[in-house]
Design a protein around this motif. Sequence first.
Motif, short mmCIF file in Angstrom:
data_model
loop_
_atom_site.label_atom_id
_atom_site.label_comp_id
_atom_site.label_asym_id
_atom_site.label_seq_id
_atom_site.Cartn_x
_atom_site.Cartn_y
_atom_site.Cartn_z
N ASP A 85 -64.31 -20.58 39.83
CA ASP A 85 -63.74 -19.34 40.38
C ASP A 85 -62.78 -19.59 41.54
O ASP A 85 -62.24 -18.63 42.10
N ASP A 86 -62.62 -20.82 41.96
CA ASP A 86 -61.85 -21.07 43.18
C ASP A 86 -60.84 -22.20 42.97
O ASP A 86 -61.00 -23.31 43.48
N PRO A 87 -59.77 -21.93 42.22
CA PRO A 87 -58.79 -22.99 41.95
C PRO A 87 -58.18 -23.56 43.24
O PRO A 87 -57.74 -24.71 43.26
N GLY A 88 -58.17 -22.76 44.30
CA GLY A 88 -57.57 -23.22 45.56
C GLY A 88 -58.38 -24.30 46.24
O GLY A 88 -57.93 -24.90 47.22
N ALA A 89 -59.60 -24.57 45.74
CA ALA A 89 -60.45 -25.57 46.40
C ALA A 89 -59.87 -26.97 46.27
O ALA A 89 -60.07 -27.82 47.13
N ARG A 90 -59.15 -27.22 45.15
CA ARG A 90 -58.61 -28.57 44.98
C ARG A 90 -57.25 -28.66 45.64
O ARG A 90 -56.33 -27.92 45.31
N TRP A 91 -57.14 -29.56 46.59
CA TRP A 91 -55.86 -29.72 47.31
C TRP A 91 -54.94 -30.64 46.50
O TRP A 91 -55.35 -31.26 45.52
N GLU A 92 -53.67 -30.68 46.94
CA GLU A 92 -52.65 -31.44 46.19
C GLU A 92 -53.02 -32.91 46.00
O GLU A 92 -52.59 -33.54 45.03
N ASP A 93 -53.80 -33.46 46.95
CA ASP A 93 -54.15 -34.88 46.84
C ASP A 93 -55.39 -35.10 45.96
O ASP A 93 -55.92 -36.21 45.90
N GLY A 94 -55.87 -34.02 45.33
CA GLY A 94 -57.01 -34.15 44.42
C GLY A 94 -58.35 -33.93 45.10
O GLY A 94 -59.38 -33.79 44.44
#
Length: 467
Positions: A85-94
């Motif tokens: 439910d929270d795609p924003g949890a993964r930052w650009e660096d993985g």
Amino acid sequence: MAKPRVVIVGGGFTGTALAIHLARLSPEGLEITLVEPRPLPGHGVAYSAQDPAHRINVPAGRMFLSAEEQGDFERWYQSSPAFADDPGARWEDGKLYPQRSAFGRYVAEKFLEAATTTPSTLRHLHDRATRLHGHTVETAGGVQLRADAVVLAISHPPPAVPGAVAQALARHPSLIADPWQPGAFDSIGGRDRVAIIGTGLSMADVVASLHRRGHRGPITAFSRRGLLPRPNARGDYAPWPLRSPALPTLSLRGWLRRTRQEIAAAAEQGISWQAVLDDVRAHGQQIWPSLSLADQQRFLRHLRPWWDVHRYRIAPQVAAVIAEAQAQGRLQVLAARLKQIAPDGEAASLILQHRHGGNEPLQVDRVIVTTGPAHGALLESQPLLHQLAQQGVVQADPLGLGILVNEQAETLNRQGEANPHLLVAGPAARGRFGELMGLPQVAEHAEAVARRLLHTLTPTRRCPASR
Ligand SMILES: Cc1cc2nc3c(=O)[nH]c(=O)nc-3n(C[C@H](O)[C@H](O)[C@H](O)COP(=O)(O)OP(=O)(O)OC[C@H]3O[C@@H](n4cnc5c(N)ncnc54)[C@H](O)[C@@H]3O)c2cc1C
């Protein structure tokens, strides 16, 4: 034979981690009661945050109940619905930076698991401890709990409103004295002008919350030095174990010099300062007690603001919101102190004195206090601690960080005598241990206190919890 009874007052992360470690480590089992008014154990102040903008400030892989379980939370999280439910949890660096409440749920689940898989009896009593008499903890709900040992796991009292603000804006609609209260920001309009007192982690949380709610009005955040928490380094970075000798006996000045040298040496090899600070922090509980009291006081007076912003970093999602708001001129961060404050109709009128000279008048619709928990006033913050302090059963540590304990985390009464049946776990003991706020250190400390208690609670040595 009856199982020894342990009462843990406070079921935030510390108290719950302690209960879990006690249950796991005790072969015969204990009767453990966790007294905590919140609905679930493991949440406390930090992990009961419901705002989705409030994220864990280190990658998920570095949050754990014990060092051997490193990675367990991250795996649990990735298989939970919260992750999907929270795609924003993964930052650009993985790296994953879950919402803080996810970690609370994980710890609550581990508590239930310990309750069903160990010989101990674990109980969460939804109540607040109000007094400790002899062997007995009394609660607001009228329950009397007999204990062989009591552990105080109470860390974060509510924030204190600076005197001048409390006086000028008492009951005024512009003042938001406790940003952790549910609904604290409901009255803030999308274009309202906001002043934030404090520029640390709580300020970062507030700016992230306001942004998520669509607030786009001007924000002025100020503190004496105007220092902002630093972001984490991107991606995986190599560790930087302090070079030999890892732990010389040094003065504060010596440690400062040594840390700067380590940062320079690491930089030559392309390794970030974050790696160096991580290792200094990991040794914090050995370094701190080796400093003289005068050096500890010097650290708190001069170095702590710098240490805090480098040591307590923020999630990149939050850092990005802050950077964007600053770049757009919506967020100003000032090194300034509050010179004057007064109500002005529904708004508030402030005069800020810049650290390097000059005054700045400021008209705002809301004033939010983010000076963080009032740790210096912990013993006055609630009836139980007040009673224990009044009776001389416990005393404040000389640095004003919490409760005075010895190296076993046992409380020291007014006469300086240690009480092996009344202990303190977690950040309230950091006057003795130093670095005891971030999860890894608090988890290790909870485990060490569990081992200590088990050592004490042998049948032949059971005796009262307070004297
Ligand atoms: C806002 C915030 C965010 C943080 N974020 C991170 C992070 O992302 N990563 C990280 O590593 N560290 C973080 N930390 C630091 C760290 O994780 C916390 O300091 C740690 O969780 C301490 O928990 P605690 O249980 O000792 O204290 P608390 O959270 O204060 O819990 C104490 C509990 O005791 C209960 N209590 C108080 N008085 C009584 C009483 N008389 N009877 C019964 N119960 C009582 C309270 O209800 C509370 O739930 C954060 C800290 C804060 C404050």
